[in-house]
Scaffold this active site. Sequence first.
Site, mmCIF file in Angstrom:
data_model
loop_
_atom_site.group_PDB
_atom_site.id
_atom_site.type_symbol
_atom_site.label_atom_id
_atom_site.label_comp_id
_atom_site.label_asym_id
_atom_site.label_seq_id
_atom_site.Cartn_x
_atom_site.Cartn_y
_atom_site.Cartn_z
ATOM 1 C CD GLU A 124 -2.680 -1.196 2.662
ATOM 2 O OE1 GLU A 124 -3.941 -2.065 2.149
ATOM 3 O OE2 GLU A 124 -2.193 -0.953 3.206
ATOM 4 C CB CYS A 137 3.153 7.329 3.351
ATOM 5 S SG CYS A 137 3.689 6.348 5.073
ATOM 6 C CB CYS A 144 7.555 -5.187 8.011
ATOM 7 S SG CYS A 144 8.607 -4.313 9.334
ATOM 8 C CB CYS A 148 6.950 -2.869 15.955
ATOM 9 S SG CYS A 148 9.037 -2.649 15.430
ATOM 10 C CB CYS A 151 3.554 -1.795 13.345
ATOM 11 S SG CYS A 151 3.709 -1.393 12.168
ATOM 12 N N GLY A 206 7.068 -1.729 5.995
ATOM 13 C CA GLY A 206 8.607 -2.486 5.349
ATOM 14 C C GLY A 206 9.841 -1.647 6.474
ATOM 15 C CB SER A 240 11.140 6.123 8.734
ATOM 16 O OG SER A 240 10.532 5.472 10.195
ATOM 17 C CB SER A 263 10.648 3.730 14.619
ATOM 18 O OG SER A 263 10.352 4.394 12.609
ATOM 19 C CG LEU A 264 13.587 6.070 20.976
ATOM 20 C CD1 LEU A 264 15.040 4.841 20.384
ATOM 21 C CD2 LEU A 264 14.350 7.494 21.560
ATOM 22 C CG HIS A 265 7.704 3.835 18.582
ATOM 23 N ND1 HIS A 265 7.282 4.929 18.736
ATOM 24 C CD2 HIS A 265 8.120 2.786 17.630
ATOM 25 C CE1 HIS A 265 7.463 4.633 17.205
ATOM 26 N NE2 HIS A 265 8.413 3.504 16.926
ATOM 27 C CB CYS A 385 1.643 5.750 11.402
ATOM 28 S SG CYS A 385 2.763 7.415 11.104
HETATM 29 N N1 SAH Z 1 9.615 0.545 9.270
HETATM 30 C C1 SAH Z 1 9.631 1.716 9.420
HETATM 31 C C2 SAH Z 1 9.080 1.933 8.490
HETATM 32 C C3 SAH Z 1 7.343 1.863 9.119
HETATM 33 S S1 SAH Z 1 6.676 2.613 9.070
HETATM 34 C C4 SAH Z 1 9.890 2.323 10.727
HETATM 35 O O1 SAH Z 1 9.405 1.060 12.032
HETATM 36 O O2 SAH Z 1 10.669 3.579 10.933
HETATM 37 C C5 SAH Z 1 6.732 4.738 9.739
HETATM 38 C C6 SAH Z 1 6.497 4.886 11.326
HETATM 39 O O3 SAH Z 1 5.523 4.290 11.951
HETATM 40 C C7 SAH Z 1 7.405 4.064 12.389
HETATM 41 O O4 SAH Z 1 8.085 5.103 13.012
HETATM 42 C C8 SAH Z 1 6.862 3.022 13.358
HETATM 43 O O5 SAH Z 1 6.620 2.924 14.675
HETATM 44 C C9 SAH Z 1 5.377 4.246 13.135
HETATM 45 N N2 SAH Z 1 4.017 3.234 13.241
HETATM 46 C C10 SAH Z 1 3.430 1.826 13.623
HETATM 47 N N3 SAH Z 1 2.691 1.548 13.916
HETATM 48 C C11 SAH Z 1 1.522 2.633 14.943
HETATM 49 C C12 SAH Z 1 0.607 2.697 15.507
HETATM 50 N N4 SAH Z 1 -0.144 2.110 15.563
HETATM 51 N N5 SAH Z 1 0.153 4.157 15.473
HETATM 52 C C13 SAH Z 1 1.278 5.725 15.171
HETATM 53 N N6 SAH Z 1 2.928 5.091 14.264
HETATM 54 C C14 SAH Z 1 2.897 3.520 14.415
#
Ligand code: SAH
Length: 393
Positions: A124, A137, A144, A148, A151, A206, A240, A263-265, A385
């Site tokens: 997509e 995007c 992937c 995570c 996601c 991905g 990213s 993507s730290l979180h 996202c």
């Molecule tokens: N693999 C890459 C790109 C994927 S998604 C990465 O992880 O960075 C892009 C961003 O969306 C990442 O920061 C990811 O952590 C975030 N993301 C994933 N699932 C999400 C969700 N349910 N809500 C908000 N952000 C999310």
Amino acid sequence: MTDDATPVSLPEPTTARPVPGELTFRAPRRGKPPRHLADLTPAERKEVVESLGHQGFRARQLSTHYFERLVDDPEQMTDLPKAVRADLVRDLLPPLLAPIVRRQADDGQTMKYAWRLHDGAIVESVLMRYPNRVTICISSQAGCGMNCPFCATGQAGLTRNMSTAEIVEQVVWAARALRTGELAGGQDGDREHPLRVSNVVFMGMGEALANYGAAIGAIRRLTDPAPDGLGISARGITMSTVGLVPAIDKLAAEGIPVTLALSLHAPDDELRDELVPINTRWKVDEAIDAAHRYYQTTGRRVSIEYALIRDINDQGWRADLLAQKLNRRGRGWVHVNPIPLNPTPGSKWTASRPGVEQNFVERLRAHGIPTTIRDTRGQDIDGACGQLAAATA
Ligand code: SAH
């Protein structure tokens, strides 16, 4: 020349859902997508065109059609002899993305596309118009392997890597959609509402840095000036990543100043091990160090992505710890992009309460960290996202 473009039967995706914490780096092999002009450097295009028995300058003519005019229809290539057109299009512009679903949101200013690839895999992309820019995007893998848990894509597992041309084609389709006025909001000749794709974010399906060769090829095709490529500014491109440290260093050395988003979180290993399983390989400090080196090498300010998950990672002390870790490496090199978690099917997690979110942002700012809540688009069409799961399959 072998007939790469012969359609193949469509196998069922073979990947099972990953168990929690499991990482997948090796993409299952599913037969290569057909070779396409956008897979090749300008020098390779000339070689291939000559090896197919045509004159070398045809490569540049074909590139002009594809990258500058966004044309892949032989009928429109009137500067080429008819037989040459047919051959070149068959051999170098095979269809890679078949549109299967198009959904719109935000009064038509957000558009989500689902594409079927040659082997039946589905990916997509999401196209978004803002007042002064148009962002797409894009996906870099079908599925992937990074798993995570918050996601939707991560939960589906890795189907396969995308080729350079499959990645680039998403942007070419978007550029065409803008020219034809498919995306609402802009008008021809209105400089405030550009008709060009100004920003490309590798934030679809991905982990692009786990598909490094194809991703870097795509970045070159996107940034090379026309007619070699699409001529998009490197500054408008964001890579990213979950934090694949060696690949971040490699990207820094490429000499293309794209923006890096990490993507730290979570600022602490205990929680990040769970939220971003790659943390079991490269710890928070190693990922932040790599991001800082990226800034030092490229001069590009790095983004830290932080999905705010209610009662999981949104405590004030975590904002403080994050700010301390970033400030320890210097000032002015980084900004933080918190985003309220978008819900995904079957997940027990939800977005932080607004007051908690605001507090998190203010604590970061109080430490001098530039912080902006990321705008989220297309939630109602599962286009936001973390929601891309090709549920349309
Ligand atoms: N693999 C890459 C790109 C994927 S998604 C990465 O992880 O960075 C892009 C961003 O969306 C990442 O920061 C990811 O952590 C975030 N993301 C994933 N699932 C999400 C969700 N349910 N809500 C908000 N952000 C999310």
